[in-house]
Design an enzyme around this catalytic site. Structure first.
Site, mmCIF file in Angstrom:
data_model
loop_
_atom_site.group_PDB
_atom_site.id
_atom_site.type_symbol
_atom_site.label_atom_id
_atom_site.label_comp_id
_atom_site.label_asym_id
_atom_site.label_seq_id
_atom_site.Cartn_x
_atom_site.Cartn_y
_atom_site.Cartn_z
ATOM 1 N N GLY A 78 -3.150 4.319 11.048
ATOM 2 C CA GLY A 78 -2.839 3.905 9.248
ATOM 3 C C GLY A 78 -2.560 3.799 8.357
ATOM 4 O O GLY A 78 -2.558 3.551 7.077
ATOM 5 N N ASP A 79 -1.589 5.503 7.978
ATOM 6 C CA ASP A 79 -1.372 5.877 7.063
ATOM 7 C C ASP A 79 -0.054 5.158 6.580
ATOM 8 O O ASP A 79 -0.118 4.584 5.729
ATOM 9 C CB ASP A 79 -0.674 7.434 7.780
ATOM 10 C CG ASP A 79 0.356 8.067 6.340
ATOM 11 O OD1 ASP A 79 0.235 7.820 5.193
ATOM 12 O OD2 ASP A 79 1.051 8.390 7.029
ATOM 13 N N ALA A 80 0.445 4.757 8.177
ATOM 14 C CA ALA A 80 1.241 3.761 7.531
ATOM 15 C C ALA A 80 1.387 1.944 7.315
ATOM 16 O O ALA A 80 1.998 1.784 6.209
ATOM 17 C CB ALA A 80 2.568 3.251 8.966
#
Length: 136
Positions: A24-26
């Site tokens: 999700g961060d990416a």
């Protein structure tokens, strides 16, 4: 639009919340960087500094607080699993509460991405981005 895997991950709920947050961060970072392109041909350094305002833990915590009432029961469950997960990482520039909320937000983004819920993924990322944009 970020790369969406050809095959749907069988059950993203089987992955740890930190694994979902890793993805999700990416995904959210790419979304933010792409949205910032609307400002034209700026230096990479300038774009990076602008992106930080959207992806830092405090910003993600503020975003999830603003949109939490728009989440389904399942989405809220994924978010809470991420938020409540103990991490070995200690945040450098955020307090622990913001860091945990940001982890929950990223877990939700990762879950929606892996589950190929593309329309909902973009809806949530758009809402989160707009919360921060309104504050800037």
């Amino acid at each position: 639009m970020p790369y969406i895997p050809d095959e749907k991950i069988e059950n993203p709920n089987l992955y740890s919340p930190l694994t979902l947050a890793f993805v999700g961060d990416a995904v959210y970072e790419l979304y933010v960087r792409t949205r910032l392109m609307k400002f034209g041909s700026l230096s990479a350094n300038k774009l990076h500094k602008m992106a930080i305002h959207y992806v830092k833990a405090n910003a993600q915590a503020n975003s999830i607080k603003a949109i939490i009432d728009n989440l389904s029961e399942n989405e809220l469950s994924v978010y809470k699993r991420g938020r409540n997960t103990k991490s070995a990482t200690v945040p450098k520039n955020a307090d622990m509460a913001d860091y945990r909320m940001a982890t929950g937000f990223e877990a939700l983004i990762g879950y929606l991405y892996l589950d190929k819920q593309t329309d909902r993924l973009y809806e949530i990322m758009r809402m989160a981005y707009d919360v921060i944009e309104e504050r800037n």
